[in-house]
Design an enzyme around this catalytic site. Structure first.
Site, short mmCIF file in Angstrom:
data_model
loop_
_atom_site.label_atom_id
_atom_site.label_comp_id
_atom_site.label_asym_id
_atom_site.label_seq_id
_atom_site.Cartn_x
_atom_site.Cartn_y
_atom_site.Cartn_z
N ASN A 1 4.63 2.07 1.50
CA ASN A 1 5.64 1.86 0.46
C ASN A 1 5.26 2.69 -0.75
O ASN A 1 4.08 2.76 -1.11
CB ASN A 1 5.66 0.38 0.05
CG ASN A 1 7.03 -0.25 0.22
OD1 ASN A 1 8.05 0.43 0.17
ND2 ASN A 1 7.05 -1.54 0.40
N SER B 1 0.84 -1.19 0.00
CA SER B 1 0.00 0.00 0.00
C SER B 1 0.87 1.24 0.00
O SER B 1 1.99 1.23 0.51
CB SER B 1 -0.91 0.02 1.23
OG SER B 1 -0.13 0.13 2.42
N LYS B 2 0.34 2.31 -0.57
CA LYS B 2 1.11 3.55 -0.69
C LYS B 2 1.39 4.19 0.66
O LYS B 2 2.28 5.03 0.78
CB LYS B 2 0.38 4.53 -1.60
CG LYS B 2 -0.99 4.97 -1.10
CD LYS B 2 -1.70 5.79 -2.15
CE LYS B 2 -3.10 6.18 -1.72
NZ LYS B 2 -3.86 6.84 -2.80
N ARG B 3 0.64 3.82 1.68
CA ARG B 3 0.88 4.42 2.99
C ARG B 3 2.13 3.84 3.66
O ARG B 3 2.66 4.41 4.59
CB ARG B 3 -0.34 4.21 3.91
CG ARG B 3 -1.57 4.94 3.40
CD ARG B 3 -2.65 5.06 4.43
NE ARG B 3 -3.79 5.81 3.91
CZ ARG B 3 -4.83 6.19 4.65
NH1 ARG B 3 -4.86 5.87 5.93
NH2 ARG B 3 -5.82 6.87 4.12
#
Length: 494
Positions: free
Chosen positions: A255, A251-253
């Site tokens: 990585n 997930s962008k949170r």
């Protein structure tokens, strides 16, 4: 039989490394069998799909060297390759299913459907919508003639087991009771993913569908649709999901997930493709560094491991270093550097911001170093502000990040409009609000316009720096995040 695989991204956000990972395995499987690899744009979600996102996806996949044989930009005998351009054909397929008794018109409102779900929960049943929504034929006719809005839903069995054959997992069994009567055609006339996916795969003669394991639960619906239409179903292969180093879903949170981020950071596309090839797969001799051509030559889908592959940026950096040192000559290194950022277009865009501030050329490097950096070396004390408390600083960073994550038309003007609206909604003066943004993006409050900097850095690097700044400030716990999300929603600006 000619092997034909496809990748079918939705143009609703940044080009995701997960998309590239699945595209890579589809490409290798097709090439290894002398087949064809197709790219199709699944833009049935018209509210969120954008032309900018589509172009971002095409550009990012080409940067990685993942080229396709047919697609919206290269054409082919099975076009068009955007689902929005095939809209009218889907309706006929959906109505054919109604005529054959495999689907039905559903006139229920969202409120009625929610009440049905709650009632099913109370009875201990699966909350999915089942076939008891079907109305008598004369009632359906009356409502259609009255012009009432409707969707078309497929019929599914209420009981029994659906068996799905998977190339990696063998036979997967899913209880039909867990499968709802999926909407096939929405009230606006657009198909859902499930109908369009099946119709397009059939018409484009796709023989093998390699996709992420998150689609396993949708496989019974797809199998049933193939049966209803009387078509042969492609061979299915559900690849393991990419994971963060803590084994959670990528997930962008936690990585950076946008391919654009890695291009902007200065990674080599060969190294990124190489690393994605290591996600759950290995070369027969177990070597870590290999080219795309070498992967294609040695590709065997049975070598895919079902354990969740970990996408670790530090490991990618190490591998990229191997490529830089071992595969590039000095001349090639300089040329790649020039292509990356030290090119005429990038430097020309930078000149207006440094020319008026420099007295000698040696002033330029320290002044503009943040433009050539990745994550900045920040400390909590860098965000100390005489008018904002730490809690406010964190909210400024988090709310700005959320607002800019939703921005698809990236420009100085749209960034300014977003931030101005946010500052006003938070009842903060622009100068006080912008302090934390300057530090997060430029590393200092004393830089040229941070709006210009964000426009030049691009959405991926900007968002990553905001996330990094939030981490430096300690971020929010899960409990705090829920509270902050409510506060953000209450601002009413998203």
């Amino acid at each position: 039989m000619t092997v034909r695989t496809r990748i079918a991204p939705s143009p609703t956000g940044d080009p995701h490394v997960g998309t590239a990972y699945v595209a890579l395995f589809n490409l290798c499987f097709a090439r290894q069998h002398g087949g064809q690899f197709i790219l199709r744009i699944e833009d049935t979600d018209q509210a969120r799909s954008t032309a900018e996102s589509e172009q971002d996806i095409l550009k990012a996949l080409r940067w990685l060297g993942l080229n396709w044989d047919e697609g919206p930009d290269v054409g082919g005998p099975h076009g068009p390759y955007r689902q929005s351009e095939r809209k009218h054909s889907y309706r006929q397929y959906a109505e054919d299913l109604v005529t054959a008794g495999h689907a039905f018109y559903c006139f229920r409102t969202p409120e009625e459907l929610e009440a049905i779900r709650e009632e099913r929960k109370a009875q201990g049943l699966n909350p999915g919508i089942k076939g008891d929504l079907e109305l008598p034929e004369d009632e359906v006719k009356r409502r259609l003639e009255a012009g009432e809005p409707y969707v078309i839903r497929m019929k599914v069995p209420d009981e029994g087991i659906c068996e799905i054959d998977d190339m990696l997992r063998g036979t997967i069994e899913i209880d039909w009771a867990q499968v709802d009567c999926q909407i096939l055609l929405k009230s606006d006339g657009m198909p859902t993913y499930h109908l369009a996916n099946v119709v397009d795969d059939h018409l484009m003669e796709i023989t093998h569908v390699l996709r992420g394991e998150e689609w396993i639960n949708s496989a019974p619906k797809h199998k049933l649709l193939y049966q209803y239409f009387g078509w042969d179903m492609p061979v299915l292969c559900h690849l393991p999901l990419l994971r963060n180093p803590d084994k959670s879903k990528l997930s962008k949170r936690k990585n950076p997930t946008s391919i654009n981020f890695y291009e902007r950071m200065g990674f080599l596309p060969e190294a990124v493709t190489n690393y994605l090839g290591r996600m759950g797969w290995s070369m027969p001799d177990e070597r870590e560094k290999f080219t795309l051509d070498e992967m294609i030559e040695n590709f065997d889908i049975q070598r895919v491991s079902l354990g969740g592959p970990v996408f670790d940026v530090e490991k990618l950096r190490w591998l990229n270093g191997q490529w830089l040192r071992e595969e590039l000559t000095g001349e090639q290194f300089m040329e790649r550097m020039r292509q990356w950022w030290f090119n005429e277009d990038a430097l020309r865009a930078l000149v207006p911001h440094v020319k008026g501030r420099a007295e000698v050329f040696s002033d330029v490097a320290p002044m503009a170093q943040f433009m050539f950096s990745g994550m900045l070396n920040l400390k909590p004390e860098d965000f100390a502000h005489n008018k904002l408390e730490e809690a406010q600083v964190k909210r400024v960073l988090q709310f700005t990040l959320w607002k800019l994550e939703a921005q698809r038309h990236w420009s100085k003007e749209t960034i300014f409009a977003d931030i101005k609206a946010l500052a006003k909604a938070m009842d903060l003066k622009m100068g006080d609000f912008m302090f934390s943004i300057f530090v997060a993006v430029a590393g200092t409050p004393n830089s040229w316009s941070v709006m210009d900097s964000m426009a030049l850095l691009g959405p991926d690097m900007t968002r990553s720096r905001l996330r990094h700044a939030l981490e430096v400030m300690g971020g929010f716990s899960k409990k705090e995040t829920k509270k902050v999300e409510k506060e953000y929603a209450a601002l009413g600006i998203h």
